[in-house]
Design an enzyme around this catalytic site. Structure first.
Site, PDB file in Angstrom:
ATOM      1  N   ASP A 188      36.276  41.174  43.578  1.00  0.00           N
ATOM      2  CA  ASP A 188      34.877  41.031  43.181  1.00  0.00           C
ATOM      3  C   ASP A 188      34.444  42.251  42.375  1.00  0.00           C
ATOM      4  O   ASP A 188      35.000  43.346  42.534  1.00  0.00           O
ATOM      5  CB  ASP A 188      33.970  40.916  44.414  1.00  0.00           C
ATOM      6  N   ARG A 189      33.430  42.070  41.557  1.00  0.00           N
ATOM      7  CA  ARG A 189      32.916  43.167  40.744  1.00  0.00           C
ATOM      8  C   ARG A 189      32.705  44.431  41.576  1.00  0.00           C
ATOM      9  O   ARG A 189      33.086  45.528  41.171  1.00  0.00           O
ATOM     10  CB  ARG A 189      31.578  42.754  40.111  1.00  0.00           C
TER      11      ARG A 189
END
Length: 347
Positions: free
Chosen positions: A150-151
């Site tokens: 995830d970011r």
């Protein structure tokens, strides 16, 4: 219609509004039905460009209200998918050879270009860094993404530099270590502490019925249900000096499957969401208010889920050699852990 496209060229998606849709904004309702394929901003653009019809009539107002029984059609223009451009973005490279590159991804870096993130991603950075050493994935000179973080999750990632490596690594990730030596371990800082030091969380995950951008534990029989298994081990507990139950724990999570947001959903499911997780731990945010300063402020200002991909092991796609990589907690998580330790040890 969008310039350069006709309705005949466009893919048509049709939806019928249910009773829950009454009074909702058109762009908001459509975004909920098309996520994650289309963002709300993209939906708004399509409406304003005349690509949406409401009961057969073209509408251009994103704020238009939806009624139960309305038929909404989206004419999807042919996708415009320019190849990602090289961008000089600093990378922390742990290993690189002609087949793979292993990096320590910082929090905040998106892995792949997409709606809302057309540039400034890991892929853009890798194209610039690897240059001519990329022989191409599927006939295109680009890095092969075989797994994602995830970011706002930091940590170890491996990326393929050619088709052979891409196929071999993809097979290992699909196998999830059942018949190979692949291992993936994450460190998570969670609220509270599990009732046992080690355990296995086994559920089925699917898209949340409340928010289609999120995942949720769902019944096994649902069409989108996917089996998900996480093994956890409590590494450290951070208690209240008064003797109350621990307020937080550092937990190692090992993946047996690799579902979207798996660790975040699973830890929230057993009542111990990740600190800083705005999607799956928002209801726990008030717990920070009972903490002393400066720990309270550190927790409230922590701008991401406290999750780090600390360990990755895989067999090299060309030689078969077992490759192991570990990275320590990044500075922001180290500072948070140190704050909880000070809280735990105070007299």
């Amino acid at each position: 219609m969008t310039k350069g496209h006709s309705e005949a060229e466009a893919e048509l998606k049709a939806f019928t509004a249910d009773d829950d849709a009454a009074g909702a904004r058109l762009d908001q309702w459509l975004a909920g039905r098309t996520a994650p394929e289309l963002s709300r901003n993209r939906i708004k653009q399509l409406i304003e460009q005349g690509n949406v019809r409401l009961n057969g009539t073209r509408v251009t107002e994103p704020k238009r209200k939806v009624k139960s029984g309305d038929i909404i059609e989206i004419a999807m223009p042919e996708p415009e998918a320019p190849e990602p451009l090289a961008e000089d973005i600093p990378l922390s490279v742990l290993h690189e050879d002609e087949d793979v590159i292993v990096i320590d991804k910082p929090a905040g870096l998106v892995v792949h270009p997409g709606p809302g993130n057309p540039a400034g991603t890991l892929v853009n950075a890798l194209i610039a860094h690897c240059g001519d050493s990329l022989s191409g994935i599927g006939g295109v000179r680009r890095p092969g993404i075989v797994h994602r973080l995830d970011r706002d999750t930091s940590g170890v990632m491996v990326v393929a530099k050619n088709d052979r490596a891409h196929q071999a690594l993809s097979a290992q990730f699909a196998d999830h270590g059942r018949t190979t030596e692949m291992e993936r371990a994450y460190l998570a800082l969670v609220w509270g502490t599990p009732d046992r030091m080690t355990g296995k969380i086994e559920t089925f995950l699917g898209r949340s019925s409340r928010d289609r951008m999120k995942q949720a534990v769902v019944p096994e029989g649902r069409p989108d249900a996917r089996h998900a298994v996480t093994h956890f081990r409590v590494i450290e507990r951070f208690g209240d000096p008064s003797g109350a139950a621990p307020v937080a724990s550092l937990v190692e999570c090992r993946l047996e499957t690799g579902r979207t947001h798996q660790i975040r959903v699973h830890m929230a499911h057993i009542g111990h969401p990740l600190i800083g997780d705005q999607d799956y731990g928002r209801s726990f945010a008030t717990k920070a208010k009972v903490l002393p300063e400066p720990l309270r402020r550190s927790v409230e200002m922590f701008g991401r889920q406290a999750l780090h991909a600390a360990h990755l092991a895989f067999n090299h796609p060309a030689t078969g050699e077992l490759m192991r990589f570990e990275t320590p907690l990044p500075a922001d998580m180290m500072e948070l852990v140190a704050g909880f330790r000070r809280f735990h040890d105070r007299t």
